[in-house]
Motif scaffolding. Structure first.
Motif, short mmCIF file in Angstrom:
data_model
loop_
_atom_site.label_atom_id
_atom_site.label_comp_id
_atom_site.label_asym_id
_atom_site.label_seq_id
_atom_site.Cartn_x
_atom_site.Cartn_y
_atom_site.Cartn_z
N LEU A 247 0.82 -1.21 0.00
CA LEU A 247 0.00 0.00 0.00
C LEU A 247 0.86 1.25 0.00
CD1 LEU A 247 -2.77 -1.02 2.58
CD2 LEU A 247 -2.78 -1.28 0.11
N THR A 248 1.91 1.26 0.80
CA THR A 248 2.73 2.47 0.89
C THR A 248 3.57 2.69 -0.36
OG1 THR A 248 4.45 1.18 2.00
CG2 THR A 248 2.84 2.27 3.40
N ASP A 249 3.90 1.61 -1.08
CA ASP A 249 4.77 1.75 -2.25
C ASP A 249 3.98 1.98 -3.54
OD1 ASP A 249 6.83 1.24 -0.53
OD2 ASP A 249 6.97 -0.89 -1.00
N ALA A 250 2.66 1.88 -3.50
CA ALA A 250 1.87 1.98 -4.72
C ALA A 250 1.65 3.44 -5.11
CB ALA A 250 0.51 1.29 -4.53
N ASP A 251 1.48 3.65 -6.41
CA ASP A 251 1.14 4.98 -6.91
C ASP A 251 -0.35 5.22 -6.75
OD1 ASP A 251 3.78 5.35 -7.68
OD2 ASP A 251 3.43 4.40 -9.63
N ASP A 252 -0.75 6.46 -7.01
CA ASP A 252 -2.17 6.78 -6.93
C ASP A 252 -2.94 5.98 -7.97
OD1 ASP A 252 -1.32 8.52 -5.07
OD2 ASP A 252 -2.16 10.32 -5.97
N GLY A 253 -4.14 5.55 -7.60
CA GLY A 253 -4.98 4.77 -8.52
C GLY A 253 -5.68 3.66 -7.76
N GLY A 274 0.78 16.22 0.25
CA GLY A 274 1.55 15.00 0.34
C GLY A 274 0.93 13.94 1.23
N PHE A 275 -0.24 14.20 1.78
CA PHE A 275 -0.91 13.19 2.60
C PHE A 275 -1.51 12.12 1.70
CE2 PHE A 275 0.04 16.03 5.73
CZ PHE A 275 -0.60 15.85 6.95
N ARG A 276 -1.35 10.87 2.10
CA ARG A 276 -1.84 9.74 1.31
C ARG A 276 -3.06 9.13 2.02
NH1 ARG A 276 1.63 7.33 -2.30
NH2 ARG A 276 1.08 5.23 -1.65
N TYR A 277 -4.12 8.97 1.24
CA TYR A 277 -5.36 8.37 1.74
C TYR A 277 -5.54 7.03 1.01
CZ TYR A 277 -6.04 13.18 3.22
OH TYR A 277 -5.87 14.42 3.78
#
Length: 472
Positions: A247-253, A274-277
């Protein structure tokens, strides 16, 4: 190809077509549901990000308004110091200046307007510090070294900076929103507001997607801000749960893959800070209807297969197998074995019984024709035998007659010679001998001539009365 073979071929072809249609329908439905699932989880991640923006936007606006308030600039230089020597208390002891008192009122009003906020404060460039609520303990560290202060001074003018850390006092995981206050383009201090992460996570709990969906929120440094059943432990930092590396290494999508051994739909969205949801949903839950449709399709295909097998067995028992028995009888007839056992009429029905009766009549006709042919053959054989016997008798008689004619010719020759020799007799004795020979030859000739081709007497011995007949 036999009828049974054709029927099996058509049955297999029908089954293949049925299974292809059912399988194709189930596959396209499953693929469409997967596409809908990916789109749905992506929209869920966007919805979480938008909700988080709404949650955090209130604190950001409050910080912006606080940074523009005139009380902030007026209080610069008149605030109590942030660190005293020995046991000096922050915000306590000495009375505040009018500018500092006005700032405290402003801070209390801002804190009251943000019920989720834990603390609001301001630190100027001279080391003055004031917060609401007032800190009644000795600070463990200089506020000027806190993340919210240094980040805000490095950020462009007018930017609200988000940071996460453990608050002081209490070591509570918090969001910190800070902005540098500037006068004539130069920073004069930093205002900040702290919001507990617990309040943020509680607000996200109402957005739990589905019964098994989970939400992760990470800041720009990868620190977990919200996670399922996150623990607020100083030893683990903010948000104690680790996020799966995929999950942390994946790109948006949006994605459809296995997370922790569970097939899942998940999506990642990164905002402008830069926050990731990250939203993860159980694929089995989302594909429940599709899986049930696939299961029902398989059950339906199995029922169709069972019905076709039963129908094929019934058809084979009522048509194909009787035709196979008729084929055996027909082959026996064709092989010239009309006495072969013919199936009974009670074993057939409908058109097949009519076909059996027609073949039975044909067999009877064939048997009658064969009997007539056999009788004719027997008669012909008898006639042939009689003709051969007659031919042999004629041949034998022909040979006998030919032998007798040859003997008659010889006898005539001897008689002629004997008669010719009579005049040449020397004396009476010789004449008598010659007459006797002539009489013998005449009797022999008379015997052959009188019997012709009959079986009377013998050519070598003339009859007893041959001499009398000759003298007469």
């Amino acid at each position: 190809m036999s009828i049974l073979g054709r029927m099996l071929f058509l049955l297999c072809l029908f089954l293949f077509a049925t299974m292809s249609i059912v399988g194709g329908f189930a596959y396209f439905n499953y693929r469409e549901n997967c596409r809908i699932g990916e789109l749905g989880v992506q929209r869920a991640a966007l919805g979480v990000a938008e909700y988080a923006q709404m949650f955090l936007h209130t604190a950001e606006n409050s910080v912006r308004q606080l940074a523009r308030a005139p009380e902030i600039v007026k209080a610069v230089g008149s605030l109590p110091p942030d660190m005293g020597k020995g046991a000096r208390l922050i915000g306590g002891g000495e009375p505040l200046s009018p500018a500092a008192a006005a700032l405290r009122t402003l801070l209390e009003t801002t804190l009251y307007g943000n019920p989720r906020a834990l603390q609001v404060g301001f630190r100027d460039m001279h080391g003055g510090f004031l917060s609401s609520p007032a800190l009644g303990v000795v600070l463990a560290a200089n506020p000027g070294t806190r993340p919210w202060y240094a980040e805000a001074l490095r950020a462009p003018a007018g930017t609200v900076v988000r940071t996460t850390y453990l608050s002081a006092p209490g070591n509570v995981p918090v969001f910190a929103f800070s902005q540098a206050v500037r006068k004539d383009g130069e920073p004069v201090g930093v205002v900040y507001m702290e919001v507990p992460l617990r309040a943020f996570m509680q607000s996200l709990a109402v957005l739990s997607p589905g019964t098994s969906g989970v939400i992760y929120v990470l800041d720009k440094d990868g620190v977990v801000l919200a996670a399922p059943a996150a623990h607020e432990s100083p030893a683990q930092g903010v948000g104690g749960n680790a996020v799966p590396p995929e999950l942390t290494d994946a790109d948006d999508g949006s994605y459809y893959s296995s997370i922790g051994g569970v097939q899942s739909f998940w999506a990642v969205h990164t905002d402008n800070h830069g926050f990731r949801y990250i939203v993860v949903m159980d694929a089995e839950e989302m594909l429940h209807d599709s899986n049930m449709l696939l299961l029902r399709s398989c059950i339906g295909a199995g029922l169709v297969l069972l019905i076709i097998l039963v129908a094929g067995y019934a058809i084979a028992g009522s048509a194909v197998l009787p035709l196979a028995r008729l084929e055996s009888a027909a082959n026996a007839i064709a092989d010239g074995r009309p006495d072969a056992t013919f199936p009974d009429a009670s074993e057939f029905s409908g058109e097949i019984r009519g076909l059996r009766n027609a073949m039975a009549r044909m067999l009877l006709s064939q048997r009658a024709a064969l009997s007539a042919a056999q009788r004719a053959a027997q008669q012909a054989s008898a006639n042939e035998h009689y003709a051969l016997a007659a031919l042999r008798d004629v041949s034998r008689r022909h040979g006998d007659c030919r032998n007798k004619l040859e003997a008659l010719r010889l006898a005539a020759h001897d008689l002629s010679a004997a008669v010719e020799n009579l005049p040449d007799a020397v004396d009476d004795e010789d004449r008598a001998r010659r007459v006797k020979e002539a009489l013998k030859a005449s009797r022999w000739f008379m015997a052959l001539a009188g019997n012709s081709c009959r079986e009377e007497g013998s050519p070598g011995e003339p009859p007893a009365d041959a001499g009398t007949s000759a003298r007469e």
